[in-house]
Enzyme design. Structure first.
Site, short mmCIF file in Angstrom:
data_model
loop_
_atom_site.label_atom_id
_atom_site.label_comp_id
_atom_site.label_asym_id
_atom_site.label_seq_id
_atom_site.Cartn_x
_atom_site.Cartn_y
_atom_site.Cartn_z
N CYS A 118 7.37 -5.46 4.60
CA CYS A 118 6.49 -5.14 5.73
C CYS A 118 6.92 -5.91 6.97
CB CYS A 118 5.04 -5.48 5.38
SG CYS A 118 3.86 -5.02 6.66
N ARG A 162 -1.00 6.24 7.63
CA ARG A 162 -1.39 4.87 7.30
C ARG A 162 -1.19 3.95 8.50
NH1 ARG A 162 -0.02 -0.05 4.83
NH2 ARG A 162 -1.38 -0.60 3.08
#
EC number: 1.1.1.205
Length: 481
Positions: free
Chosen positions: A300, A396
């Site tokens: 991430c 998302r």
């Protein structure tokens, strides 16, 4: 400048050992996924397209945890993934797959291959049991255009009536040397099926996480506004939905959560968040569990690209402070590198941890195998990577409908070392947590939370904690350097 707090992550802290009479082998790892669903071990596989599809979910549930099937697929495909998990084993299969006598062996092969089963009951148009088609019946058949009714084992069959116990069924199957026991009512209508494989699995996996019907538990991810997907998944028997977003404290997430709780009877896990206010708002909107973590994952880049997030130890601590007042479980999602990180998350009050990278390298994960410099790897990517976003996860990150060349990724694509089966990885993680609980004198996860005391360490302390001053000549299965 408004600095709210000093924020810490797993490598910044250690637990202080306590006087203990607790042995690691004696501790209980039972916990909760949501306020209504239990876990026998506090591990969840992440809803990522290189981590969890039906194979990973089955493996996790058999070990006592649960897998969350990702949503980077159309609704029908995701429903099939859930069905494969729910059909993989059962104490009593209450809605068994069946076939009609006029269908062909080719049709039967499609069914058995799709659901990985070795036989199927045969019924007439009224649902009456008229036979069973097993491997033994078709083993030497080469003409797949033959009708099922011409090849099947016909009635009378050994059957049992509704209400038979698994022990009674096991005795009956042993007596008659059969592997499948159809369950019928007084009119001979097919009502269920018990297989010897399921009875054997009950012995092999005593800690398996199962629902009230003896089926393995499984969760599924959904996005904002995907009520149709949610409804189809609930019909397929999903145990919990994960309303998945990079920013769980948003109006769209709260609205979708309220709509789901209003229209469906299902537990909903919501995230991701890192603050007390966000946790409170999600619980007020009906969340059955809160998922914590913005940017801790190895793949991430949200904290770098957006400059937003919070180190995971402080994030867990914030959210647990609020959630514990309402008896709502907190799931620590991301940043887990070692079993010690799992223990720290649980000691902070998380009920479970969600794992991505450590499971991405397992045999059951859907990622691709590759060889690099003579070593085995599997592909692993963040759901915020370009590749994952173009496959369906762009919502998302609030970029749904954006052309692929205009996407702003918050994750990368990479590879992780191949690590064997899910069971091998979970064995090491469970062992590490048990060891931690022994050091803490904690017989269960609640006592770990109540007993644990932390110290903040320096960079020198972290360096001292890791292997130092020596070259590793044989790798340990639970230490990655």
């Amino acid at each position: 400048m408004r600095i709210l707090q000093r924020a810490l992550t797993f490598e910044d802290v250690l637990m202080v050992p306590r006087k203990s009479s607790v042995l690691p082998k004696d501790v209980s790892l039972k916990s909760r996924l949501t306020k209504n669903i239990g876990l026998n071990i506090p591990f969840i596989s992440a809803a990522m397209d290189t981590v969890t599809e039906h194979k990973t979910a089955i493996a996790m549930a058999r070990l006592g945890g649960i897998g969350i099937v990702h949503k980077n697929m159309d609704i029908q495909t995701q429903v099939k993934e859930i069905t494969k998990v729910k059909k993989s084993e059962s104490g009593v299969i209450n809605d068994p797959i069946f076939i009609h006598a006029h269908r062909t062996l080719a049709d039967a092969k499609v069914i058995t291959d799709n659901y990985k089963i070795s036989g199927v009951p045969v019924v007439d148009d009224k649902g009456l049991l008229i036979g069973i088609l097993t491997n033994r019946d078709v083993r030497f058949e080469t003409d797949l255009s033959k009708k099922v009714g011409d090849v099947m084992t016909k009635m009378p069959l050994v059957t049992a009536h509704v209400g038979i116990s698994l022990d009674e069924a096991s005795d009956l199957m042993h007596k008659h040397k059969i592997e499948k026991l159809p369950i019928v009512d007084k009119d001979n209508v097919l009502k269920g099926l018990i297989t010897i494989k399921d009875i054997q699995k009950r012995i092999e996996y005593p800690e398996a996480n199962k629902d009230d019907f003896g089926r393995l538990r499984v969760g599924a991810a959904i996005g904002v506004g995907q009520l149709d997907r949610a409804e189809m998944l609930v019909k397929a028997g999903v145990d919990a939905l994960v309303l998945d977003s990079a920013h769980g404290h948003s109006a769209n997430i709260l609205h979708t959560l309220e709509e789901i709780k209003k229209s469906l009877v299902v537990d909903v896990i919501v995230g991701n968040v890192v603050t007390k206010e966000a946790t409170s708002d999600l619980i007020s909107a009906g969340a059955d569990a809160v998922k914590v973590g913005i940017g801790p994952g190895s793949i991430c880049t949200t904290r770098i690209v957006a400059g937003v997030g919070m180190p995971q130890v402080s994030a867990i601590d914030n959210c647990v402070e609020v959630a514990s007042k309402f008896d709502i479980p907190v799931i620590a999602d991301g940043g887990i590198r070692y079993s010690g990180d799992v223990a720290k998350a649980l000691a902070l009050g998380a009920s479970s941890v969600m794992i991505g990278s450590l499971l991405a390298g397992t045999e059951e994960s859907p990622g691709d195998f590759m060889i690099y410099q003579g070593r085995q790897y599997k592909s692993y990517r963040g759901m915020g990577s370009i590749g994952a976003m173009t496959k369906g996860s762009s919502d998302r990150y609030f970029q749904e409908g954006v052309a692929s060349e205009k996407l702003v990724p918050e994750g990368i694509e990479g590879r992780v070392p191949y690590r064997g089966k899910v069971s091998d990885m979970i064995f090491q993680l469970v062992g590490g947590v048990r060891s931690s609980m022994g050091y803490q004198g904690a017989k269960n996860i609640l006592e770990l939370y109540q007993n644990a005391e932390f110290v903040e360490i320096t960079s020198a302390g972290l360096k001292e904690s890791h292997v130092h001053g020596v070259d590793i000549t044989k790798e340990a299965p639970n230490y990655y350097g």
